[in-house]
Design a protein around this motif. Structure first.
Motif, PDB file in Angstrom:
ATOM      1  N   LEU A  36       0.832  -1.235  -0.131  1.00 13.52           N
ATOM      2  CA  LEU A  36       0.078   0.079  -0.003  1.00 13.52           C
ATOM      3  C   LEU A  36       0.867   1.456   0.057  1.00 13.52           C
ATOM      4  CD1 LEU A  36      -2.747  -0.932   2.419  1.00 13.52           C
ATOM      5  CD2 LEU A  36      -3.053  -0.728   0.041  1.00 13.52           C
ATOM      6  N   LEU A  37       2.006   1.260   0.693  1.00 15.47           N
ATOM      7  CA  LEU A  37       2.866   2.472   0.822  1.00 15.47           C
ATOM      8  C   LEU A  37       4.071   2.420   0.113  1.00 15.47           C
ATOM      9  CD1 LEU A  37       2.462   2.873   4.755  1.00 15.47           C
ATOM     10  CD2 LEU A  37       0.922   3.566   2.939  1.00 15.47           C
ATOM     11  N   TYR A  41       1.344   3.603  -5.297  1.00 16.00           N
ATOM     12  CA  TYR A  41       0.169   4.661  -5.341  1.00 16.00           C
ATOM     13  C   TYR A  41       0.500   6.097  -5.203  1.00 16.00           C
ATOM     14  CZ  TYR A  41      -2.320   0.188  -4.928  1.00 16.00           C
ATOM     15  OH  TYR A  41      -2.931  -1.013  -5.157  1.00 16.00           O
ATOM     16  N   GLU A  43       2.628   9.240  -3.503  1.00 16.98           N
ATOM     17  CA  GLU A  43       2.556   9.685  -2.077  1.00 16.98           C
ATOM     18  C   GLU A  43       1.412   9.745  -1.152  1.00 16.98           C
ATOM     19  OE1 GLU A  43       4.030  13.475   0.762  1.00 16.98           O
ATOM     20  OE2 GLU A  43       4.259  13.556  -1.654  1.00 16.98           O
ATOM     21  N   ILE A  44       1.427   8.971  -0.032  1.00 22.68           N
ATOM     22  CA  ILE A  44       0.035   8.819   0.666  1.00 22.68           C
ATOM     23  C   ILE A  44       0.312   9.620   1.732  1.00 22.68           C
ATOM     24  CG2 ILE A  44      -1.094   7.208   1.922  1.00 22.68           C
ATOM     25  CD1 ILE A  44      -0.851   6.248  -0.890  1.00 22.68           C
ATOM     26  N   SER A  45      -0.819  10.498   1.894  1.00 19.10           N
ATOM     27  CA  SER A  45      -0.582  11.514   3.158  1.00 19.10           C
ATOM     28  C   SER A  45      -1.180  11.180   4.363  1.00 19.10           C
ATOM     29  CB  SER A  45      -1.140  12.955   2.839  1.00 19.10           C
ATOM     30  OG  SER A  45      -2.536  12.655   2.265  1.00 19.10           O
ATOM     31  N   GLU A  46      -2.030  10.159   4.334  1.00 20.39           N
ATOM     32  CA  GLU A  46      -2.692   9.861   5.656  1.00 20.39           C
ATOM     33  C   GLU A  46      -2.823   8.400   5.884  1.00 20.39           C
ATOM     34  OE1 GLU A  46      -6.360  11.819   6.575  1.00 20.39           O
ATOM     35  OE2 GLU A  46      -5.799  13.375   5.424  1.00 20.39           O
ATOM     36  N   LEU A  47      -2.545   7.650   7.063  1.00 23.01           N
ATOM     37  CA  LEU A  47      -2.923   6.325   7.072  1.00 23.01           C
ATOM     38  C   LEU A  47      -3.658   6.309   8.544  1.00 23.01           C
ATOM     39  CD1 LEU A  47      -2.334   3.381   6.573  1.00 23.01           C
ATOM     40  CD2 LEU A  47      -0.253   3.494   8.031  1.00 23.01           C
ATOM     41  N   ALA A  66       5.539   2.377   8.573  1.00 24.10           N
ATOM     42  CA  ALA A  66       4.904   3.506   7.604  1.00 24.10           C
ATOM     43  C   ALA A  66       5.858   4.533   7.626  1.00 24.10           C
ATOM     44  CB  ALA A  66       3.491   3.945   8.476  1.00 24.10           C
ATOM     45  N   GLN A  70       6.747   5.914   3.854  1.00 23.45           N
ATOM     46  CA  GLN A  70       6.211   7.135   3.687  1.00 23.45           C
ATOM     47  C   GLN A  70       6.528   8.005   4.367  1.00 23.45           C
ATOM     48  OE1 GLN A  70       4.162   8.155   0.713  1.00 23.45           O
ATOM     49  NE2 GLN A  70       4.299   6.148  -0.104  1.00 23.45           N
ATOM     50  N   ILE A  73       4.170  10.807   6.028  1.00 23.49           N
ATOM     51  CA  ILE A  73       2.653  10.168   6.240  1.00 23.49           C
ATOM     52  C   ILE A  73       2.216  10.528   7.609  1.00 23.49           C
ATOM     53  CG2 ILE A  73       3.100   7.812   7.276  1.00 23.49           C
ATOM     54  CD1 ILE A  73       1.033   7.086   5.159  1.00 23.49           C
TER      55      ILE A  73
END
Length: 77
Positions: A36-37, A41, A43-47, A66, A70, A73
């Motif tokens: 997922l990270l 996908y 840059e992921i800003s929130e998890l 995490a 990222q 994140i």
């Protein structure tokens, strides 16, 4: 991201009392976080972690993984 495996959890998993202590389960979660990270996908800003009851050491490990994948994140329990 739901920490628990809905196929393996006890009856009434919605009570959020599911530990992550099954042997090999943290490695399973690590593989999912990598998928997922890991960049596929962008840059992921929130998890947001949903369900599961990690102990303090497991929570620390999840946070570390995490942020390794990222660095920017934001994580919520």
């Amino acid at each position: 991201f739901s920490n628990i495996d809905w196929e393996k959890q006890p009856e009434n998993p919605w009570q959020n009392a599911n530990t992550l202590d099954e042997e090999g389960y943290m490695e399973y979660i690590h593989a999912q976080l990598k998928e997922l990270l890991g960049g596929k996908y962008g840059e992921i800003s929130e998890l947001w972690y949903d369900m599961g009851k990690p102990n303090p050491a497991q929570s620390d490990q999840l946070r570390t993984w995490a942020h390794e994948l990222q660095p920017n994140i934001m994580i919520n329990s």
